[in-house]
Scaffold this motif. Structure first.
Motif, PDB file in Angstrom:
ATOM      1  N   TRP A  53     -11.225   2.811  -4.909  1.00 54.57           N
ATOM      2  CA  TRP A  53     -11.964   4.016  -4.007  1.00 54.57           C
ATOM      3  C   TRP A  53     -10.641   4.094  -3.388  1.00 54.57           C
ATOM      4  O   TRP A  53     -10.318   3.508  -1.961  1.00 54.57           O
ATOM      5  N   LEU A  54     -10.597   5.579  -3.576  1.00 57.96           N
ATOM      6  CA  LEU A  54      -8.866   5.431  -2.935  1.00 57.96           C
ATOM      7  C   LEU A  54      -9.254   6.040  -1.840  1.00 57.96           C
ATOM      8  O   LEU A  54      -7.521   6.441  -1.597  1.00 57.96           O
ATOM      9  N   THR A  55      -9.749   6.328  -0.859  1.00 55.39           N
ATOM     10  CA  THR A  55     -10.056   7.174   0.749  1.00 55.39           C
ATOM     11  C   THR A  55      -9.923   5.282   1.170  1.00 55.39           C
ATOM     12  O   THR A  55     -10.193   6.317   2.659  1.00 55.39           O
ATOM     13  N   GLN A  56      -9.876   4.492   0.918  1.00 57.39           N
ATOM     14  CA  GLN A  56     -10.420   4.030   1.828  1.00 57.39           C
ATOM     15  C   GLN A  56      -8.543   2.758   2.629  1.00 57.39           C
ATOM     16  O   GLN A  56      -8.077   2.722   1.142  1.00 57.39           O
ATOM     17  N   PRO A  57      -8.402   2.225   3.062  1.00 60.94           N
ATOM     18  CA  PRO A  57      -7.374   1.354   3.521  1.00 60.94           C
ATOM     19  C   PRO A  57      -7.696   0.106   2.647  1.00 60.94           C
ATOM     20  O   PRO A  57      -9.107   0.045   1.933  1.00 60.94           O
ATOM     21  N   GLU A  58      -6.258  -0.347   2.955  1.00 54.19           N
ATOM     22  CA  GLU A  58      -6.163  -1.778   2.423  1.00 54.19           C
ATOM     23  C   GLU A  58      -6.798  -1.926   1.044  1.00 54.19           C
ATOM     24  O   GLU A  58      -6.903  -2.855   0.459  1.00 54.19           O
ATOM     25  N   LEU A  59      -6.457  -1.259   0.168  1.00 55.88           N
ATOM     26  CA  LEU A  59      -5.948  -1.568  -1.037  1.00 55.88           C
ATOM     27  C   LEU A  59      -4.694  -2.542  -2.013  1.00 55.88           C
ATOM     28  O   LEU A  59      -4.787  -2.981  -2.943  1.00 55.88           O
ATOM     29  N   VAL A  63      -6.444  -8.008  -5.809  1.00 62.18           N
ATOM     30  CA  VAL A  63      -7.686  -8.001  -6.069  1.00 62.18           C
ATOM     31  C   VAL A  63      -7.534  -6.492  -6.894  1.00 62.18           C
ATOM     32  O   VAL A  63      -7.994  -6.263  -7.725  1.00 62.18           O
ATOM     33  N   PHE A  64      -7.239  -5.918  -5.548  1.00 62.32           N
ATOM     34  CA  PHE A  64      -6.889  -4.334  -5.851  1.00 62.32           C
ATOM     35  C   PHE A  64      -6.177  -4.211  -7.635  1.00 62.32           C
ATOM     36  O   PHE A  64      -6.165  -3.691  -8.366  1.00 62.32           O
ATOM     37  N   SER A  65      -4.958  -4.662  -7.490  1.00 63.90           N
ATOM     38  CA  SER A  65      -4.080  -4.081  -8.855  1.00 63.90           C
ATOM     39  C   SER A  65      -5.100  -4.855  -9.832  1.00 63.90           C
ATOM     40  O   SER A  65      -5.099  -4.304 -10.782  1.00 63.90           O
ATOM     41  N   GLN A  66      -6.087  -6.111  -9.971  1.00 67.38           N
ATOM     42  CA  GLN A  66      -6.690  -6.650 -11.041  1.00 67.38           C
ATOM     43  C   GLN A  66      -7.654  -5.553 -11.535  1.00 67.38           C
ATOM     44  O   GLN A  66      -7.669  -5.576 -13.019  1.00 67.38           O
ATOM     45  N   GLU A  67      -7.768  -4.989 -10.202  1.00 63.78           N
ATOM     46  CA  GLU A  67      -9.081  -4.101 -10.381  1.00 63.78           C
ATOM     47  C   GLU A  67      -8.130  -2.651 -11.723  1.00 63.78           C
ATOM     48  O   GLU A  67      -8.880  -2.002 -12.246  1.00 63.78           O
TER      49      GLU A  67
END
Length: 297
Positions: A53-59, A63-67
């Protein structure tokens, strides 16, 4: 991948002697994607992601990198030239809306989306290699207007700011564009032809790599509109259509697509796709045959 059954669909298309130049596959388990790769042999496959969800902060976390690395594995299985992802979210504050919600159309959100997209592209550049040696390109898809729109920027201006700050491509969904016309209230002020012309003239068309066309279905919560239409009062109401892949494609979307394809700024187009997941095979084949005849060149 799952609906409709891919071998059945490809067999039906072959019998009608209409074959797609490529297939875009929605996010699925690696085993399912590998099965699709084997079924189409050396055919071209691209990938529609979900969940980043690229429109959201805290990426920018582990965890996001693993996704993203998981997505990179999917892209390598399919040997996909791009990762198409909605510029949207389905979750806000832990609540699931079940459909795509547009970003807050502001300068700060545009900057955040650009930064998140750069992060994804950087990870793909470093960890995903295709058969030709390059990495997949991130494409952002303009979302539909389903529940609400909020912000201080016009939608084309928002995407202009995003592409100024990141080397991504874009996906223009014609049905999504229809929902902006219908649910922003623009239909009460200008004709559809004028709306599309003005929108495209402000949108970064040079970054559009793919165009989507799906069906439109009548919104189930609009009995008043249905009643007026049944009385023949179509001059007072536009159909309360929403983007729906299982539904038939109305002619108005092909007329809009004609305008899009005629736009002089459309210089990077590489794919034109019908979204047909959950649609009956017979309807898919009929629509794709008409689609192929209309846009054969």
């Amino acid at each position: 991948v799952y609906s409709p059954d891919l071998p059945s669909l490809l067999g039906a298309l072959r019998r009608r002697q209409v074959r797609p130049a490529y297939l875009e596959v929605f996010r699925a388990a690696p085993a399912a994607l590998a099965m699709v790769r084997s079924q189409v042999r050396d055919g071209l496959l691209t990938y529609h992601g979900e969940g980043l969800w690229l429109t959201q902060p805290e990426l920018a976390d582990d965890v996001f990198s693993q996704e993203v690395l998981e997505v990179a594995g999917h892209l390598q299985i399919l040997d996909s030239a791009w990762l198409n992802h909605e510029c949207a979210t389905k979750f806000i504050a832990g609540y699931s809306f079940g459909t795509y919600l547009p970003p807050l159309y502001t300068e700060s959100t545009a900057a955040m989306v650009a930064e998140n997209t750069r992060l994804v592209q950087d990870l793909l550049d470093r960890h995903c290699r295709l058969s030709h040696g390059g990495a997949p390109l991130v494409l952002l898809e303009m979302p539909p207007l389903t529940y609400f729109v909020a912000g201080t920027l016009a939608i084309p201006t928002f995407f202009q700011l995003v592409v100024q700050s990141t080397p991504c491509g874009l996906v223009l969904d014609v049905g999504h564009l229809w929902t902006v016309y219908r649910y922003s209230g623009a239909w009460q002020e200008v004709s559809l032809v004028q709306f599309v012309r003005t929108f495209l003239d402000s949108f970064p068309m040079h970054r559009v790599v793919e165009i989507h066309v799906a069906g439109l279905a009548l919104h189930e919560s609009s009995p008043a509109v249905r009643s007026e239409l049944s009385k023949g009062n179509s001059d007072r109401f536009l159909p309360a259509w929403i983007d729906a892949h299982a539904a038939p494609i109305p002619m108005v979307l092909f007329e809009m697509l004609d305008q899009v394809l005629d736009h002089p700024g459309l210089t990077s187009l590489r794919g034109l796709a019908l979204e047909v997941d959950t649609k009956p095979v017979e309807l898919i084949v009929d629509e794709f045959a008409r689609f192929s005849e209309r846009y054969r060149s």
